[in-house]
Design an enzyme around this catalytic site. Sequence first.
Site, mmCIF file in Angstrom:
data_model
loop_
_atom_site.group_PDB
_atom_site.id
_atom_site.type_symbol
_atom_site.label_atom_id
_atom_site.label_comp_id
_atom_site.label_asym_id
_atom_site.label_seq_id
_atom_site.Cartn_x
_atom_site.Cartn_y
_atom_site.Cartn_z
ATOM 1 N N CYS A 123 44.200 25.724 80.068
ATOM 2 C CA CYS A 123 44.747 26.206 81.340
ATOM 3 C C CYS A 123 43.955 27.368 81.930
ATOM 4 O O CYS A 123 44.248 27.819 83.027
ATOM 5 C CB CYS A 123 46.214 26.598 81.181
ATOM 6 S SG CYS A 123 46.465 28.113 80.256
ATOM 7 N N CYS A 147 46.889 31.804 73.768
ATOM 8 C CA CYS A 147 46.820 31.596 75.207
ATOM 9 C C CYS A 147 48.006 32.333 75.827
ATOM 10 O O CYS A 147 49.133 32.228 75.348
ATOM 11 C CB CYS A 147 46.908 30.102 75.501
ATOM 12 S SG CYS A 147 47.391 29.725 77.189
ATOM 13 N N SER A 158 62.155 15.425 47.620
ATOM 14 C CA SER A 158 60.736 15.467 47.293
ATOM 15 C C SER A 158 60.497 16.611 46.317
ATOM 16 O O SER A 158 61.449 17.230 45.846
ATOM 17 C CB SER A 158 59.916 15.626 48.565
ATOM 18 O OG SER A 158 60.395 16.731 49.281
ATOM 19 N N ASP A 172 51.000 7.888 42.387
ATOM 20 C CA ASP A 172 50.866 7.906 43.828
ATOM 21 C C ASP A 172 51.280 6.549 44.378
ATOM 22 O O ASP A 172 50.480 5.636 44.489
ATOM 23 C CB ASP A 172 49.408 8.202 44.176
ATOM 24 C CG ASP A 172 49.280 8.746 45.572
ATOM 25 O OD1 ASP A 172 50.329 9.013 46.197
ATOM 26 O OD2 ASP A 172 48.145 8.884 46.040
ATOM 27 N N CYS A 192 50.777 26.574 80.836
ATOM 28 C CA CYS A 192 49.757 25.901 80.028
ATOM 29 C C CYS A 192 50.237 24.501 79.628
ATOM 30 O O CYS A 192 51.204 24.357 78.896
ATOM 31 C CB CYS A 192 49.445 26.718 78.785
ATOM 32 S SG CYS A 192 48.212 25.920 77.747
ATOM 33 N N CYS A 250 41.867 30.183 77.545
ATOM 34 C CA CYS A 250 42.447 28.954 77.010
ATOM 35 C C CYS A 250 41.692 27.756 77.583
ATOM 36 O O CYS A 250 41.548 27.652 78.805
ATOM 37 C CB CYS A 250 43.919 28.882 77.385
ATOM 38 S SG CYS A 250 44.654 27.275 77.050
ATOM 39 N N GLU A 257 54.915 14.775 32.955
ATOM 40 C CA GLU A 257 54.429 13.391 33.004
ATOM 41 C C GLU A 257 53.590 13.192 34.254
ATOM 42 O O GLU A 257 53.718 13.941 35.216
ATOM 43 C CB GLU A 257 55.596 12.388 32.926
ATOM 44 C CG GLU A 257 56.582 12.503 34.056
ATOM 45 C CD GLU A 257 57.815 11.594 33.881
ATOM 46 O OE1 GLU A 257 58.131 11.180 32.756
ATOM 47 O OE2 GLU A 257 58.452 11.306 34.905
ATOM 48 N N LYS A 279 59.276 18.982 34.685
ATOM 49 C CA LYS A 279 60.725 19.052 34.932
ATOM 50 C C LYS A 279 61.401 19.784 33.789
ATOM 51 O O LYS A 279 61.122 19.476 32.623
ATOM 52 C CB LYS A 279 61.312 17.635 35.011
ATOM 53 C CG LYS A 279 60.576 16.721 35.947
ATOM 54 C CD LYS A 279 61.115 15.314 35.866
ATOM 55 C CE LYS A 279 59.983 14.334 36.119
ATOM 56 N NZ LYS A 279 60.424 12.939 36.147
ATOM 57 N N ASP A 308 81.493 -9.882 63.215
ATOM 58 C CA ASP A 308 80.377 -10.817 63.117
ATOM 59 C C ASP A 308 80.655 -12.046 63.986
ATOM 60 O O ASP A 308 79.754 -12.589 64.627
ATOM 61 C CB ASP A 308 80.181 -11.270 61.668
ATOM 62 C CG ASP A 308 79.623 -10.133 60.816
ATOM 63 O OD1 ASP A 308 79.358 -9.048 61.380
ATOM 64 O OD2 ASP A 308 79.475 -10.332 59.601
ATOM 65 N N LYS A 352 49.324 19.438 41.471
ATOM 66 C CA LYS A 352 48.368 18.484 42.028
ATOM 67 C C LYS A 352 46.979 18.675 41.428
ATOM 68 O O LYS A 352 46.594 19.785 41.067
ATOM 69 C CB LYS A 352 48.274 18.662 43.548
ATOM 70 C CG LYS A 352 49.569 18.369 44.287
ATOM 71 C CD LYS A 352 49.927 16.916 44.165
ATOM 72 C CE LYS A 352 50.978 16.487 45.150
ATOM 73 N NZ LYS A 352 50.536 16.338 46.514
ATOM 74 N N LYS A 356 52.062 12.174 37.802
ATOM 75 C CA LYS A 356 52.678 11.904 39.092
ATOM 76 C C LYS A 356 51.972 10.700 39.693
ATOM 77 O O LYS A 356 50.796 10.754 40.028
ATOM 78 C CB LYS A 356 52.531 13.109 40.014
ATOM 79 C CG LYS A 356 53.150 12.893 41.387
ATOM 80 C CD LYS A 356 53.166 14.203 42.160
ATOM 81 C CE LYS A 356 53.793 14.097 43.523
ATOM 82 N NZ LYS A 356 53.542 12.888 44.277
ATOM 83 N N TYR A 371 57.662 2.042 37.767
ATOM 84 C CA TYR A 371 57.876 2.931 36.620
ATOM 85 C C TYR A 371 59.089 3.807 36.937
ATOM 86 O O TYR A 371 59.225 4.291 38.060
ATOM 87 C CB TYR A 371 56.683 3.870 36.413
ATOM 88 C CG TYR A 371 55.511 3.266 35.677
ATOM 89 C CD1 TYR A 371 55.474 1.918 35.318
ATOM 90 C CD2 TYR A 371 54.416 4.070 35.341
ATOM 91 C CE1 TYR A 371 54.381 1.389 34.638
ATOM 92 C CE2 TYR A 371 53.320 3.547 34.665
ATOM 93 C CZ TYR A 371 53.305 2.206 34.323
ATOM 94 O OH TYR A 371 52.235 1.694 33.676
HETATM 95 S S1 IVH Z 1 60.525 13.373 39.476
HETATM 96 C C1 IVH Z 1 63.857 15.167 42.813
HETATM 97 N N1 IVH Z 1 58.478 12.260 38.370
HETATM 98 O O1 IVH Z 1 56.620 12.286 43.785
HETATM 99 C C2 IVH Z 1 62.665 14.334 42.647
HETATM 100 N N2 IVH Z 1 58.607 12.174 40.742
HETATM 101 O O2 IVH Z 1 56.115 14.313 45.813
HETATM 102 C C3 IVH Z 1 62.359 14.113 41.191
HETATM 103 N N3 IVH Z 1 56.746 10.967 41.804
HETATM 104 O O3 IVH Z 1 59.576 11.827 45.579
HETATM 105 C C4 IVH Z 1 61.131 13.319 41.094
HETATM 106 N N4 IVH Z 1 55.708 10.421 39.953
HETATM 107 O O4 IVH Z 1 58.445 9.763 44.499
HETATM 108 C C5 IVH Z 1 59.074 12.530 39.540
HETATM 109 N N5 IVH Z 1 56.739 11.284 37.213
HETATM 110 C C6 IVH Z 1 57.337 11.550 38.358
HETATM 111 C C7 IVH Z 1 56.801 11.139 39.599
HETATM 112 C C8 IVH Z 1 57.465 11.486 40.775
HETATM 113 C C9 IVH Z 1 55.695 10.332 41.259
HETATM 114 C C10 IVH Z 1 57.007 11.052 43.252
HETATM 115 C C11 IVH Z 1 58.423 10.892 43.669
HETATM 116 C C12 IVH Z 1 58.757 12.109 44.487
HETATM 117 C C13 IVH Z 1 57.397 12.535 44.899
HETATM 118 C C14 IVH Z 1 57.352 13.989 45.287
#
Ligand code: IVH
Length: 706
Positions: free
Chosen positions: A431, A446, A100, A138, A452, A428, A134, A310, A51, A334, A136, A244
């Site tokens: 091209c 193509c 994810s 957004d 192309c 195409c 639970e 889960k 630094d 979803k 999901k 949350y």
């Molecule tokens: S459990 C290994 N619970 O959805 C990941 N995820 O599309 C376990 N999300 O990356 C995640 N609500 O950011 C879990 N009740 C919920 C959630 C949740 C939203 C998100 C989370 C995850 C994404 C996947």
Amino acid sequence: MDERSEDYDVAGLAPEQLSEQQAEVELARLAAEILRHDQLYHQQDTPEISDADYDSLKRRNDAIEARFPGAVRDDSPSKRVGAEPAAGFSKVRHSVPMLSLGNAFEDEDITEFLARIRRFLGLEEEVEIAVLAEPKIDGLSCALRYENGKLVQAATRGDGSTGEDITTNVQSVAGVPKHLTGSDWPATLEIRGEVFMRHDDFRALNERQEARGGKVFANPRNAAAGSLRQLDASITASRPLTFYAYAWGEVSSPLGKTMTEVRANMASWGFTVNEPGRLCRSVEEILAFYRSVGASRAELPHDIDGVVYKVDRLDLQERLGFVSRAPRWAIAHKFPAEQAETLLREITIQVGRTGALTPVANLEPITVGGVVVSRATLHNEDEIARKDIREGDRVVIQRAGDVIPQVVSVLLDHRTAESAPFVVPENCPECGSAAIREEGEAVRRCTGGLICPAQSVERLKHFVSRNAFDIEGLGDKQVKFFFEKDMVSKPGDIFRLAALDLDSLTPLRKQPGWGTQSAENLFAAIEARRRISLDRLIFALGIRQIGQTTARLLAKTYGSLAKLRSAIVLANDRENDAYDDLINIDGIGPAMADDLIAFFAEPHNQEVLDDLAAELTVEDYVVEESGDSPIAGKTVVFTGKLETLGRSEAKAKAESLGAKVAGSVSKKTDFVVVGTDAGSKARKAEELGLTVLSEADWLAFIAPAG
Ligand code: IVH
């Protein structure tokens, strides 16, 4: 005297000894040098200097600028805002990756989810699997780290392995305790969850923004993202965000035996958990919960886009593990896509990197679920014919999550007399080469291949994309720009851009849309990718059917680029060991093998690869240290019905200990594990004199390593 040695001399002079010309040379050197250290420090976590040395570079820059104000550069390090030297947040490596979730849309997907879990664990159909459900939310996922009950760090998800440090920003987020309540928390505790904006907060924010002429957000998710990732944390503090909790990362002791228990613990430590949560014991219970949450969706104070399921027992979660980037023990169910009606103005044809012609609907822009949509995919010509989609039609479109919008149906009542069926071009559009649909194929392709331009650009876009070379600042727009300017036509060209630019009369920094800073940033980002992992490189080549998972499998099997190349070239013979080895890889079938072989048999591809390889350091694939695993590097075949392990679990376990799992027995097989009712493979193993183990022997054999 050549320029280099003069530069060198200048660097050794005190500011007051410099001439104006020398000052310019020195300020240019310092700008580049400081930028390089900023990037090493902030983006690559590999600082080369202390630094104190960094500060002295900055001080020297300031002193020279003070003497020669006319020589101050546009990209001077002194002009960069804030106390932090580089724009952006510093990086945080997640010790446990942030993954994810896989998606489910139909009820059957849920039945299949549970069936898959049973198969993996080798459980009979009657065995109950309790699942915590639970909503999901957004928003954006976020990891909060507590040491001895005190919040010490917050990070975004980033790419899952590395996120951004938002410790300061998260201080003002509701639901983030600075100190944990209760007492039974582990000394190290990383809680994960979602940062989001409630509907009422979102509306109020947009009203305030509008009143003062600020940015108005399209939806709460965008508002949350835009608010959390503010370099100026006081802006974040002025935006109402909420957290949350629903998961965890690194912990110094277990949080419980089940999800239900962990949820209760998290609540007792001061977190808000996601309500309503329900423990479900059958597909019927799960689906009933899903429908009830869906029905009351509008009454929740925030946006949700589905329900997450889960597996409740954490010991089962542990056994189930992960596939690619998502856990096997969880899935996101979803809600149905949001729909809207609009006018289909025109159908155009897009050419992909493998030459596939994809018809695209150009729409009168319309807002669906908070996002403006102006294009939708039509998939292929059969789809157009089946739905009888025509230009000028009024259509129903839908969009689900981050999926590309689709045309669902045509409103025939609105069709005009002059409307005519859409005719797919036989050439195409990019091209002019013949576009041919082979028997049994849904897509027309193509045949222009290398000539192309559309295919070339798409291949390059793929090459630099996130899961491939992931070059920051080199997106679709920039790739097209360089391609059209004849600066990049094949991957290797990217790594010669900086050198090309040095000699250019019209350097990048003088081009419209570019400046010194953005040009230098780009060159530095490219430089940073000269070292690349083998699996990323394989994926980046864009070989048909070879996605990330297969690329990883190939990297793991062959280990180095040279071995991969020679093996695939040899496999072209199709009657030798190289070919057998290839199709023997569990996860690679004959069709994929054909595409791989075809790619490497094409002389032009070999040239492109040679050219690229000369620019790169390709890291050999290293099988992760698996202790004293007796099966590291060995090839195993499982056959027959296994009693305690599910077939997939057995495979995953063997792979985690460094073994390769093959689909059929050959003289290269090291171990054959036979369950009950094993057939021809067991016989072949005997004939070849291979080591044959029972399931129990196998478990005992690998036990010390696992
Ligand atoms: S459990 C290994 N619970 O959805 C990941 N995820 O599309 C376990 N999300 O990356 C995640 N609500 O950011 C879990 N009740 C919920 C959630 C949740 C939203 C998100 C989370 C995850 C994404 C996947």
